[in-house]
Scaffold this motif. Sequence first.
Motif, mmCIF file in Angstrom:
data_model
loop_
_atom_site.group_PDB
_atom_site.id
_atom_site.type_symbol
_atom_site.label_atom_id
_atom_site.label_comp_id
_atom_site.label_asym_id
_atom_site.label_seq_id
_atom_site.Cartn_x
_atom_site.Cartn_y
_atom_site.Cartn_z
ATOM 1 N N ALA A 1 0.834 -1.208 0.000
ATOM 2 C CA ALA A 1 0.000 0.000 0.000
ATOM 3 C C ALA A 1 0.862 1.248 0.000
ATOM 4 O O ALA A 1 0.573 2.226 -0.713
ATOM 5 C CB ALA A 1 -0.937 -0.006 1.205
ATOM 6 N N ALA A 2 1.922 1.243 0.788
ATOM 7 C CA ALA A 2 2.828 2.391 0.825
ATOM 8 C C ALA A 2 3.511 2.584 -0.528
ATOM 9 O O ALA A 2 3.687 3.717 -0.984
ATOM 10 C CB ALA A 2 3.875 2.187 1.927
ATOM 11 N N ILE B 1 -8.694 2.059 -4.069
ATOM 12 C CA ILE B 1 -7.642 1.319 -4.766
ATOM 13 C C ILE B 1 -7.555 -0.051 -4.116
ATOM 14 O O ILE B 1 -7.319 -0.159 -2.908
ATOM 15 C CB ILE B 1 -6.285 2.035 -4.656
ATOM 16 N N ILE B 2 -7.753 -1.100 -4.889
ATOM 17 C CA ILE B 2 -7.666 -2.473 -4.391
ATOM 18 C C ILE B 2 -6.351 -3.075 -4.871
ATOM 19 O O ILE B 2 -6.033 -3.025 -6.062
ATOM 20 C CB ILE B 2 -8.844 -3.328 -4.895
ATOM 21 N N LEU B 3 -5.582 -3.634 -3.936
ATOM 22 C CA LEU B 3 -4.322 -4.277 -4.280
ATOM 23 C C LEU B 3 -4.497 -5.785 -4.204
ATOM 24 O O LEU B 3 -4.851 -6.332 -3.150
ATOM 25 C CB LEU B 3 -3.212 -3.829 -3.327
ATOM 26 N N ALA B 4 -4.262 -6.466 -5.330
ATOM 27 C CA ALA B 4 -4.381 -7.917 -5.393
ATOM 28 C C ALA B 4 -3.020 -8.551 -5.129
ATOM 29 O O ALA B 4 -2.020 -8.185 -5.748
ATOM 30 C CB ALA B 4 -4.905 -8.344 -6.758
ATOM 31 N N ASN B 5 -2.992 -9.505 -4.227
ATOM 32 C CA ASN B 5 -1.755 -10.174 -3.833
ATOM 33 C C ASN B 5 -1.420 -11.274 -4.843
ATOM 34 O O ASN B 5 -1.630 -12.461 -4.599
ATOM 35 C CB ASN B 5 -1.917 -10.750 -2.423
ATOM 36 N N THR B 6 -0.919 -10.860 -5.999
ATOM 37 C CA THR B 6 -0.603 -11.807 -7.071
ATOM 38 C C THR B 6 0.525 -11.272 -7.931
ATOM 39 O O THR B 6 0.691 -10.053 -8.055
ATOM 40 C CB THR B 6 -1.844 -12.057 -7.956
ATOM 41 N N ALA C 1 -0.346 -6.378 -7.184
ATOM 42 C CA ALA C 1 0.734 -5.764 -6.412
ATOM 43 C C ALA C 1 2.049 -6.524 -6.506
ATOM 44 O O ALA C 1 3.107 -5.978 -6.192
ATOM 45 C CB ALA C 1 0.320 -5.633 -4.951
ATOM 46 N N GLY C 2 2.009 -7.796 -6.941
ATOM 47 C CA GLY C 2 3.222 -8.595 -6.974
ATOM 48 C C GLY C 2 3.965 -8.577 -8.285
ATOM 49 O O GLY C 2 5.065 -9.135 -8.386
ATOM 50 N N HIS C 3 3.391 -7.944 -9.305
ATOM 51 C CA HIS C 3 4.044 -7.932 -10.623
ATOM 52 C C HIS C 3 5.123 -6.861 -10.665
ATOM 53 O O HIS C 3 5.037 -5.825 -9.991
ATOM 54 C CB HIS C 3 3.006 -7.682 -11.724
ATOM 55 N N ARG D 1 4.192 -0.565 -10.117
ATOM 56 C CA ARG D 1 4.207 0.886 -9.928
ATOM 57 C C ARG D 1 3.558 1.638 -11.094
ATOM 58 O O ARG D 1 2.634 2.439 -10.873
ATOM 59 C CB ARG D 1 5.635 1.367 -9.696
ATOM 60 N N PRO D 2 3.996 1.450 -12.348
ATOM 61 C CA PRO D 2 3.330 2.178 -13.435
ATOM 62 C C PRO D 2 1.881 1.754 -13.642
ATOM 63 O O PRO D 2 1.040 2.576 -14.031
ATOM 64 C CB PRO D 2 4.187 1.858 -14.666
ATOM 65 N N VAL D 3 1.569 0.485 -13.369
ATOM 66 C CA VAL D 3 0.202 0.012 -13.596
ATOM 67 C C VAL D 3 -0.771 0.634 -12.597
ATOM 68 O O VAL D 3 -1.873 1.054 -12.969
ATOM 69 C CB VAL D 3 0.125 -1.524 -13.544
ATOM 70 N N VAL D 4 -0.392 0.731 -11.320
ATOM 71 C CA VAL D 4 -1.315 1.319 -10.341
ATOM 72 C C VAL D 4 -1.557 2.791 -10.649
ATOM 73 O O VAL D 4 -2.670 3.315 -10.467
ATOM 74 C CB VAL D 4 -0.812 1.113 -8.898
ATOM 75 N N VAL D 5 -0.530 3.479 -11.163
ATOM 76 C CA VAL D 5 -0.708 4.879 -11.553
ATOM 77 C C VAL D 5 -1.648 4.964 -12.754
ATOM 78 O O VAL D 5 -2.558 5.807 -12.800
ATOM 79 C CB VAL D 5 0.656 5.522 -11.877
#
Length: 411
Positions: free
Chosen positions: A187-188, A268-273, A290-292, A296-300
């Motif tokens: 998340a951070a 914002i939902i972070l998937a642990n994958t 979040a594991g890929h 960083r660029p994808v969440v933005v």
Amino acid sequence: MRRLFLSSILLCLSLLGAAQSRTLRIDYSFSGNCSQTEVSVDEIRSIEGWAGRRVNMQDTPLRGGGSITLRSEDGSVLYCQSFSTLFQEWQHTEEATRTKRSFENVFLLPLPEGPATVCVELYDSHGCTACSFTHGVDPSDILIRPSAETPEVREIAIGGPVEQCIDVAVVAEGYTASEKEKFYADAARAVRSIMAAEPFCGFKNRFNFRAVALSSRESGVSVPAEGLWKDTPLHSGFDTFYSSRYLTTLHLKDLHDRLGTVPYEHIIILANTETYGGGGIYNSYTLTAAGHKDFRPVVVHEFGHSFAGLADEYFYDDQYSDYYHPDYEPWEPNITTMKDFGSKWEDMLGHGGVSVIEGGGYQSKGVWRGCEDCRMRTNSAPGFCPVCRRAIETMIRFYTEPQKTTDSDAE
């Protein structure tokens, strides 16, 4: 005329007296097929607190794929918001030509002080109203259920009071109890990535980010193409509409139930994958892996969709039907069909590499973007292009600054 305008604003604020302390949550079902659209109420709830905007409450920043409007008994607009939905995306798929489906949708409105009406409108790809549904709501209704769930929350970045900031909930999906600290670290990372991108970095004091650590029975999320199904709080999964990298959740009621009384306006939902993918729906949510390595660029990128209503600027021409047509200017600020280019970035041409380049909105022809590359086009782009940066800044200011009104506007 200016006095009349200000008087109407003060009247609306008085009718929303309770809105400053409570939220009205309305759950809807959107259903139909490629040519039919129906809206119905599922449930109405109330939530302690109001984390939505407190300025420009009678306007929408973009037309969107639909809108929801709250009106007092005399017809005065108390609040309105635009949005997009997975249901409307699904209506463009081949599956929608041969069956009907329903999709959950949840909207947050300020609780009015007395009886009011709510109008939901959905628009088709030509900008025409496909469905309009109006119903009453009375805050004294004994069947309006209060939400009291208070999940575990950790503040990631706080720019100021709820009343002055844009509040974002960062939600865990597919993290077990033993992976809670991993989620907080992810998340951070997500927040740092978004706040490092222009123009977000210049408005850090206007955002609050809070992490909500939902505990999952299983680690990871579902990947149907691999026969992998996981028991997670939000039932997220890849292969949405049979697109391998499209990661979404269809369970919006579960999402909002779990957020409970957390102050939030965006999600914002972070998937642990580690599987690549994501999704972003305007004024609904961002969901990303979040594991890929490209997290960083994808969440933005995905937050560009859900927060600012930006369109994808890439194309592949294999969708079942076109999203955009030459007789209608898209509502997304970063693409154009040239139907009304003056309303887009015509005034920016020749500055900072801004041009008109064909290809965008999943179509190689008939849709144009503003720059050769952009965060809304590729993960390798250095950031948002000038067109997208201006659109994002406009949205931030809409949420946090009263719009200027001239006497002619008031007339």
